[in-house]
Design a protein around this motif. Structure first.
Motif, short mmCIF file in Angstrom:
data_model
loop_
_atom_site.label_atom_id
_atom_site.label_comp_id
_atom_site.label_asym_id
_atom_site.label_seq_id
_atom_site.Cartn_x
_atom_site.Cartn_y
_atom_site.Cartn_z
N ARG A 45 -5.29 -5.11 -4.28
CA ARG A 45 -6.54 -4.53 -4.77
C ARG A 45 -6.56 -4.43 -6.29
NH1 ARG A 45 -11.62 -4.05 -2.97
NH2 ARG A 45 -12.68 -2.69 -4.40
N ARG A 46 -5.40 -4.41 -6.92
CA ARG A 46 -5.32 -4.18 -8.37
C ARG A 46 -5.61 -5.43 -9.21
NH1 ARG A 46 0.10 -0.58 -7.73
NH2 ARG A 46 -0.91 1.41 -7.25
N VAL A 47 -5.77 -6.58 -8.56
CA VAL A 47 -6.09 -7.80 -9.29
C VAL A 47 -7.59 -8.04 -9.23
CG1 VAL A 47 -5.70 -10.30 -9.45
CG2 VAL A 47 -3.83 -8.79 -8.76
N ASN A 48 -8.18 -8.44 -10.34
CA ASN A 48 -9.61 -8.72 -10.38
C ASN A 48 -9.83 -10.18 -9.95
OD1 ASN A 48 -12.35 -8.42 -10.85
ND2 ASN A 48 -12.18 -9.01 -13.00
N TRP A 49 -9.92 -10.39 -8.64
CA TRP A 49 -9.94 -11.74 -8.09
C TRP A 49 -11.25 -12.46 -8.40
CZ3 TRP A 49 -5.35 -13.22 -6.75
CH2 TRP A 49 -4.43 -12.30 -6.25
N ASP A 50 -11.14 -13.73 -8.80
CA ASP A 50 -12.30 -14.59 -8.97
C ASP A 50 -12.75 -15.16 -7.62
OD1 ASP A 50 -12.52 -14.50 -11.86
OD2 ASP A 50 -10.63 -15.60 -11.88
N LEU A 51 -11.81 -15.27 -6.69
CA LEU A 51 -12.13 -15.77 -5.35
C LEU A 51 -11.00 -15.43 -4.40
CD1 LEU A 51 -14.02 -17.46 -3.48
CD2 LEU A 51 -12.65 -19.46 -4.11
N ILE A 52 -11.36 -14.99 -3.19
CA ILE A 52 -10.40 -14.79 -2.10
C ILE A 52 -10.84 -15.67 -0.94
CG2 ILE A 52 -9.38 -13.16 -0.47
CD1 ILE A 52 -9.89 -10.94 -2.51
N ILE A 53 -9.92 -16.50 -0.45
CA ILE A 53 -10.23 -17.39 0.69
C ILE A 53 -9.47 -16.90 1.92
CG2 ILE A 53 -9.99 -19.74 1.60
CD1 ILE A 53 -10.19 -20.75 -1.28
N PHE A 54 -10.18 -16.78 3.03
CA PHE A 54 -9.55 -16.50 4.32
C PHE A 54 -9.65 -17.75 5.17
CE2 PHE A 54 -10.66 -12.15 3.06
CZ PHE A 54 -9.53 -11.43 3.46
N ARG A 68 -10.50 -6.01 4.99
CA ARG A 68 -11.90 -5.87 4.55
C ARG A 68 -12.00 -4.81 3.46
NH1 ARG A 68 -16.64 -4.44 8.77
NH2 ARG A 68 -15.44 -2.48 8.88
N SER A 69 -11.27 -3.73 3.66
CA SER A 69 -11.27 -2.66 2.66
C SER A 69 -10.63 -3.13 1.35
CB SER A 69 -10.54 -1.45 3.22
OG SER A 69 -10.40 -0.46 2.24
N ALA A 70 -9.49 -3.82 1.47
CA ALA A 70 -8.74 -4.24 0.28
C ALA A 70 -9.46 -5.30 -0.53
CB ALA A 70 -7.36 -4.77 0.70
N THR A 71 -10.29 -6.13 0.12
CA THR A 71 -10.94 -7.24 -0.57
C THR A 71 -12.41 -6.97 -0.87
OG1 THR A 71 -11.49 -8.36 1.52
CG2 THR A 71 -9.37 -8.91 0.50
N LYS A 121 0.48 -5.25 1.74
CA LYS A 121 0.49 -5.08 0.28
C LYS A 121 -0.93 -4.86 -0.25
CE LYS A 121 4.93 -5.80 -0.01
NZ LYS A 121 5.86 -4.72 -0.34
N ALA A 122 -1.76 -4.19 0.55
CA ALA A 122 -3.18 -4.03 0.21
C ALA A 122 -3.36 -3.31 -1.13
CB ALA A 122 -3.89 -3.26 1.32
N ILE A 123 -2.51 -2.36 -1.44
CA ILE A 123 -2.66 -1.60 -2.70
C ILE A 123 -2.46 -2.51 -3.90
CG2 ILE A 123 -1.67 0.26 -4.10
CD1 ILE A 123 -0.97 1.67 -1.45
N GLU A 124 -1.39 -3.31 -3.88
CA GLU A 124 -1.12 -4.23 -4.99
C GLU A 124 -2.19 -5.30 -5.07
OE1 GLU A 124 1.04 -3.26 -2.75
OE2 GLU A 124 2.99 -2.76 -3.64
N MET A 171 5.56 -6.18 -12.34
CA MET A 171 5.06 -5.01 -11.63
C MET A 171 4.21 -5.38 -10.41
SD MET A 171 6.37 -2.48 -13.14
CE MET A 171 5.44 -1.13 -12.44
N ASN A 172 3.31 -6.37 -10.59
CA ASN A 172 2.44 -6.78 -9.48
C ASN A 172 2.49 -8.29 -9.32
OD1 ASN A 172 0.59 -7.09 -7.46
ND2 ASN A 172 -1.12 -6.15 -8.56
#
Length: 952
Positions: free
Chosen positions: A152-161, A182-185, A147-150, A127-128
């Motif tokens: 957003r649905r994961v509970n991220w431990d870390l996002i790297i840009f 910025r909104s999605a993360t 794919k900002a909606i999908e 599904m995701n």
């Protein structure tokens, strides 16, 4: 000759979670990394954990200092702690590079998500696809935005840009990608990596900081009022305030601060000029003129500009590449005549694009409008197509008649000069030649092989017979070690690079080799075809001119002496972007001044398309250069120095301390891992203490540190804490229930001297070991030793730790007397209290800084409200003054009406001011309540083992 008590202690020491105030916070990643880490990288990773990482940090080290390694250390540590929902968002060209670096340097698997495999996964019932168990997710900025909606649905431990400066204009409403991301993360921990956090305006710094923590500054309007007046207008107080606000989340190290640890080599440029033959130049001019026309039927209207760019790349590459392209265009016109006249479109992009590797990111960023043309009758269309076809056929025949390329001949001269330089430098006589075209690649391989060179090709397909043979050789060579990943694409790339390193003289590569591979054993880079995108060129050269390169890197570029536009492009790349010479290549400020290399490429393409005379070409390039000068001009140098940098002496002292502490910590961890493995694996493996290797089922395992030192990686499995075998043995040791026994520690058999232990020889006593787990700002674990000798004297924690460095023998089971148990329990409670008090002090400091941050945030918003009232008052006073000079009655009445409306608005704002300020305070209190809830200590204790000790 050690006990299960030893291995259990080692297991918990290796896996406990330490405070971010110590090097121990990176224990697992330090011992798992395959790179020799530099102290500034360790410091940056520790800084990110101190930030704290629940919100994030901006790592802004200068280019060439290894921000990817710093991020990899953080990812590796989280991975070891089973925090594995990790997302890395990067520009498209860097996706493979990140995947490869994580695998090669930290043994962490990843998946690159893009449209194709995303849809395939969803079709397969996933599904995701963003939710991946035990795989880091890597994707591009554009895909993440779409794919900002999908996401957003994961509970991220870390996002790297990575290359996070692309997000710095998020404050502009036109920057839809950055705003969507910025909104999605929002709310997830983030790590922003960029060498250029600040280019033209302090608003850019505001934009990046807002990604990490929206409460460091009030809002965009209040920031503008307070800080964006320009550096010279800022008061000293504002300067200090700004630096204090960003310093908890911003870290920057300069190259000059680390030269004690990192050695850099030079780039040496060589320009190889060539003169095309009359036939080659005739072909170039005819095809170039053809591409400049408004109406072409061989190219689809929807991607006309991009396809023209691709054909120009092929045209500049070789006549051999162009021949097949012309044939494809002729074939497309035939198909159009047969049955595709109605829509006047041709979906032959794949035919044209298939010769050029790594176009995905260009296609993704390349937006163009469909060209509108006048309506034509069917007869007119047919006649025009037939005429265009005849013209292309004449070009095709001309291209086929050219059997030798002058540029190819110039390559042989360039290689002679380049290899002479390699011999002079003492470097390997190896060269990587980059071309934009796979057909040119095949031509170059045949030509160079005929001249006696051993040549290997590297491209996006890697499907030729030589590549298959090399792959089979590599698989057989590494059948007993852990080099084979199971991914044929990754293994094929590794095989070709290894073959180049060990056997071939030359690698002829397309753009596929400009990312994700390490060629530091080679120091001769040949740009047979020179891209117009400066970021692409930097990536190419960066395959060789990188951290770890021992020799100066020679960069050879080709220049067509008849082509005025080519000359101007080369001048821009060389003089403005400083790509080809110096210690570091293109500087942060210069390369970072480009929002997008693709946009720059598009500007060059427009000049080639629209300019027909030498004067027009000169004028267009002069205008472009003026724009670049403005972009590259470093307006904020003073701000960067004062805001982003620390004093050199302060930095160097910290780095020296880190260097010493990291070395001590790593030696200790490796000793623990080795000893644990010997104890837990004694029935499965044969161990050799001298080489730190062991053998199981014909496979030879070697401790990672030895591999680094000896650079002997062939047919050896890299043994590390994250290896499945080590994980099994650690779990085995931690899961064992240990009953109290008497243990004799044999100092007499220890190879070395420990003074504090030597003084205890002949004594005995009792010992407990407990694991204390504290959850507050961060989770911390402590191994608490409680010990006494038979005289009732307490044995210090550090002596107990040293005790477990000794060989030992277990004896019979024992019972702990109640009096001893009570004494040890009391000692443990005192030590736990001391640990909790220390944590409380750090927590109080954190709480104070958070409260101060929220006070500043609230103050910013309140000042903004007051400033809006003041601005309205100024406007009212101005209108009143203007009204006095108006003689027309109607105009005067209209002006007075407007003044009264503004005065009413100001009165309403004044009445509401305190209510709004109260609401801001309520928001601040709610935010602080959230922080207070996080700071509540949750303390648990786990008793591990007890024993009676004796030292002989």
């Amino acid at each position: 000759m050690s006990t299960y008590y030893h291995s259990q202690y080692y297991a918990y020491e290796l896996t406990k979670q330490n405070s971010s105030s110590s090097i121990g916070r990176l224990n697992q990643s330090l011992i798992n990394a395959t790179v020799d880490l530099n102290p500034h990288q360790v410091e940056a990773a520790l800084f990110a954990f101190r930030a704290p990482l629940e919100r994030g940090a901006l790592l802004a080290d200068e280019v060439g200092l290894g921000k990817t390694i710093e991020a990899g250390l953080i990812v590796s540590q989280l991975w070891a702690e089973r925090k594995r929902n990790i997302l890395i968002i990067v520009p498209p060209p860097l996706r493979k590079q990140w995947s490869q670096e994580l695998l090669e340097k930290f043994y962490i698997p990843s998946i690159v998500l893009e449209n194709k495999n995303f849809k395939e996964m969803q079709a397969a019932g996933i599904m995701n696809p963003f939710y991946q168990q035990d795989m880091v997710v890597i994707t591009s900025l554009y895909f993440a935005k779409n794919k900002a909606i999908e996401l957003r649905r994961v509970n991220w431990d870390l996002i790297i840009f990575d290359e996070a400066h692309r997000l710095r204009n998020v404050y502009k409403k036109s920057n839809k990608i950055a705003r969507a991301l910025r909104s999605a993360t929002g709310g997830f921990p983030k790590l922003l990596l960029t060498a250029t956090p600040l280019q033209n305006s302090l608003m850019e710094l505001y934009g990046l900081i807002s990604f990490i923590d929206p409460h460091i500054f009030g809002d965009e309007i209040s920031f503008r009022k307070q800080f964006s007046r320009g550096t010279k207008e800022l008061s000293q107080a504002d300067y200090i305030d700004l630096k204090q606000r960003i310093s908890p989340v911003t870290h920057r190290t300069l190259r000059r601060q680390v030269t004690e640890y990192v050695k850099y080599t030079q780039r040496i440029p060589i320009t190889q000029k060539f003169m095309p033959t009359n036939e080659e130049w005739e072909l170039y001019e005819k095809v170039s003129s053809y591409l400049q026309r408004d109406l072409l039927f061989a190219l689809p209207k929807s991607q006309r500009s991009l396809m023209t760019l691709v054909i120009r790349k092929i045209l500049a590459s070789s006549t051999f590449a162009l021949t097949d392209t012309l044939q494809s265009l002729i074939k497309s016109l035939d198909e159009l005549l047969i049955g595709k006249i109605q829509d006047n479109r041709l979906n032959n992009e794949e035919i044209i694009y298939q010769d050029i590797d790594e176009l995905d990111d260009t296609i993704e960023e390349w937006n163009e409008e469909e060209i509108e043309i006048d309506e034509l009758t069917e007869e007119e269309i047919i006649n025009l197509i037939l005429s265009e076809k005849r013209e292309l056929e004449s070009y095709y025949e001309l291209a086929r008649s050219i059997t030798k390329n002058s540029k190819g001949g110039a390559l042989l001269l360039a290689l002679d000069e380049g290899f002479n330089k390699m011999r002079e430098l003492g470097a390997n006589e190896k060269a990587v030649i980059f071309t934009e075209s796979r057909r040119t690649q095949r031509y170059l391989k045949e030509m160079l092989t005929e001249k006696g060179y051993n040549v290997v090709m590297f491209n996006g397909q890697n499907s030729d017979s030589d590549a298959k043979r090399i792959y089979e050789w590599w698989i057989e060579k590494h059948q007993y070690d852990d080099k084979i990943t199971g991914s044929k694409t990754a293994d094929m790339r590794a095989a070709l690079v290894e073959y180049f390193r060990e056997h071939a003289d030359i690698m002829v590569a397309t753009e596929s080799a400009s990312e994700g591979i390490n060629l530091q054993f080679c120091s001769l880079v040949v740009n047979y075809d020179l891209p117009w995108n400066p970021q692409r060129i930097e990536q190419r050269i960066g395959r060789c001119h990188r951290y770890g390169q021992k020799y100066d890197v020679v960069v050879i570029n080709f220049l067509n002496q008849k082509n005025a536009a080519d000359q101007r492009v080369y001048d821009l790349l060389s003089e403005k972007f400083k790509l080809f010479e110096g210690l570091f290549g293109s500087s942060d400020e210069i390369l970072g001044s480009l929002e997008s290399g693709v946009d720059f490429e598009k500007r060059i393409q427009e000049i080639y398309q629209n300019c027909r005379t030498a004067e027009e070409i000169d004028d267009a390039f002069n205008r472009l250069q003026e724009e670049l000068d403005e972009q590259i001009r470093i307006k904020m140098q003073d701000t960067r120095i004062s805001l982003m940098e620390n004093f050199d002496d302060e930095v160097r002292e910290k780095l020296r301390d880190n260097f010493e502490q990291t070395t001590i910590q790593l030696n200790k961890l490796e000793r623990f891992l080795w000893n644990l493995s010997k104890i837990e694996g004694q029935r499965e493996a044969v161990f050799d203490d001298n080489s730190l290797t062991f053998i199981i089922d014909k496979k030879k395992y070697q401790l990672m540190s030895q591999i680094k030192k000896e650079e002997s990686t062939n047919n050896v499995v890299h043994y590390r804490l994250s290896h499945p075998l080590a994980e099994k043995w650690v779990k085995q040791a931690k899961g064992r229930v240990l009953i109290p026994k008497e243990v004799t520690f044999r100092y007499c058999d220890y190879q070395g001297k420990i003074s504090v232990i030597e003084s205890l020889v002949g004594t005995d006593g009792w010992l407990y070991l407990d694991l204390l787990n504290v959850e507050s700002v961060e989770t911390e674990q402590y191994l608490i030793f409680s010990a006494v000798d038979n005289s009732g004297n307490q044995i210090d924690q550090d002596i107990c730790e040293k005790l477990f460095l000794l060989p030992a023998i277990e004896h019979e089971e024992i019972e702990i007397p109640n009096s001893i148990n009570n004494t040890l329990q009391y000692i443990k409670e005192c030590q736990v209290e001391a640990v909790l008090n220390s944590i409380m002090e750090r927590t109080a400091e954190y709480m104070d800084s958070e409260l101060e941050k929220l006070d500043r945030w609230a103050k910013d918003l309140k000042l903004k409200l007051e400033a809006e009232i003041d601005e309205l008052s100024v406007e009212i006073d101005y209108l009143k003054k203007e009204s006095k000079s108006i003689r027309n009655l109607q105009e005067k009445l209209g002006m007075n009406k407007k003044i009264k409306e503004l005065e009413k608005k100001r009165n309403d704002m004044r009445r509401n001011l305190y209510d709004q300020q109260d609401k801001i305070d309520e928001q601040k209190d709610l935010l602080f309540e959230e922080i207070e809830a996080k700071l509540q200590q949750k303390v648990t204790n786990k008793h591990l083992f007890a024993l009676k000790w004796r030292i002989i």
